[in-house]
Design a protein around this motif. Structure first.
Motif, PDB file in Angstrom:
ATOM      1  N   HIS A   1       0.644  -1.175   0.112  1.00 39.18           N
ATOM      2  CA  HIS A   1      -0.112   0.017   0.094  1.00 39.18           C
ATOM      3  C   HIS A   1       0.854   1.126  -0.102  1.00 39.18           C
ATOM      4  O   HIS A   1       0.363   2.491   0.082  1.00 39.18           O
ATOM      5  CB  HIS A   1      -0.974   0.020   1.290  1.00 39.18           C
ATOM      6  CG  HIS A   1      -2.083  -1.096   1.014  1.00 39.18           C
ATOM      7  ND1 HIS A   1      -2.962  -1.328   1.998  1.00 39.18           N
ATOM      8  CD2 HIS A   1      -2.394  -2.016   0.132  1.00 39.18           C
ATOM      9  CE1 HIS A   1      -3.944  -2.218   1.779  1.00 39.18           C
ATOM     10  NE2 HIS A   1      -3.325  -2.635   0.658  1.00 39.18           N
TER      11      HIS A   1
ATOM     12  N   ARG B   1      -6.926  -2.502  -4.416  1.00 39.20           N
ATOM     13  CA  ARG B   1      -5.515  -2.266  -3.771  1.00 39.20           C
ATOM     14  C   ARG B   1      -4.863  -3.558  -3.761  1.00 39.20           C
ATOM     15  O   ARG B   1      -5.400  -4.667  -3.684  1.00 39.20           O
ATOM     16  CB  ARG B   1      -5.423  -1.728  -2.413  1.00 39.20           C
ATOM     17  CG  ARG B   1      -5.992  -0.325  -2.133  1.00 39.20           C
ATOM     18  CD  ARG B   1      -5.782  -0.058  -0.787  1.00 39.20           C
ATOM     19  NE  ARG B   1      -6.210   1.484  -0.360  1.00 39.20           N
ATOM     20  CZ  ARG B   1      -6.164   2.124   0.711  1.00 39.20           C
ATOM     21  NH1 ARG B   1      -5.660   1.541   1.729  1.00 39.20           N
ATOM     22  NH2 ARG B   1      -6.539   3.354   0.889  1.00 39.20           N
TER      23      ARG B   1
ATOM     24  N   ASP C   1      -1.626  -5.990   1.300  1.00 38.05           N
ATOM     25  CA  ASP C   1      -0.994  -5.063   2.406  1.00 38.05           C
ATOM     26  C   ASP C   1       0.051  -6.134   2.501  1.00 38.05           C
ATOM     27  O   ASP C   1       0.134  -7.032   3.190  1.00 38.05           O
ATOM     28  CB  ASP C   1      -1.803  -4.903   3.431  1.00 38.05           C
ATOM     29  CG  ASP C   1      -1.185  -4.016   4.466  1.00 38.05           C
ATOM     30  OD1 ASP C   1      -0.028  -4.023   4.479  1.00 38.05           O
ATOM     31  OD2 ASP C   1      -2.092  -3.714   5.452  1.00 38.05           O
TER      32      ASP C   1
END
Length: 209
Positions: free
Chosen positions: A22, A80, A83
């Motif tokens: 991220h 996204r 992470d």
């Protein structure tokens, strides 16, 4: 319905094989050129909507595409990249040097071992599937939709689409700026093309996540 996925353009960290997760890493000059060429290739598809991860490297790619297609990108954080937690900014070699026990665990079960302080690939897959179903429910059968996302996120979805065990995600590859496409027919969703880089023949450089 068809969904065309674009992996974001190249960043400085792609060149150095650093895990980005991220991190707000911008596109480099090559990445912006990749986004432009992807946009030019997508102009003939008649897309009705453009969705994007809200991370800077994807959002900048989507903005360039949107300018040429006259579409305003819609931010979807669910698209996204994974992470990566403490992996952020490190190379694969550095990970094995700093976290040998964790990396042995990861090698045993790459799909379900969470990155230190981050997500597992299984968790990533669960959220991109939710995002996929949201888009599917919001559009008509004949629509073409573009999604700008990340190598890990797109591969996680494709494992779901084709029924590939998630442990094999690392055997799939997507270049920066590449196009991949799934189409919904009578028998459900099919993977039509993957890692199409015909528009990038002189710009493809293998990089990391």
């Amino acid at each position: 319905m068809r969904l065309i996925f674009v992996r974001h353009g190249e960043t400085p960290w792609n060149r150095t094989l650093q895990y980005q997760g991220h991190a707000p890493v911008p596109l480099n000059e090559r990445g912006r050129e990749q986004a432009l060429r992807a946009a030019q290739r997508l102009m003939r598809h008649g897309a009705v909507a453009l969705y994007s991860s809200d991370l800077p490297r994807a959002w900048e790619t989507a903005t360039i595409i949107g300018m040429h297609l006259k579409l305003n990108p819609v931010a979807m954080p669910e698209w996204r990249e994974i992470d990566v937690g403490l992996w952020e900014g490190l190379t694969p070699d550095e990970l094995y040097q700093r976290f040998p026990d964790h990396m042995r665990e990861y090698d045993r079960d790459p799909a379900r071992t969470a990155r230190l302080g981050g997500e597992s690939y299984a968790q990533l897959q669960a959220r991109v599937i939710r995002a996929f179903h949201r888009i599917e429910a919001s559009h008509q059968a004949g629509d073409t939709i573009i999604v700008v996302s990340h190598g890990g996120s797109i591969r996680a979805l494709f494992c779901h689409i084709i029924g590939l065990d998630l442990a094999n995600f690392g055997k799939l590859w997507l270049d920066n700026g590449s196009l991949s496409e799934i189409v919904r027919g009578r028998s459900g969703w099919r993977l039509l093309r993957m890692n199409d880089v015909a528009h990038l023949e002189d710009l493809v450089v293998e990089g990391g996540e």
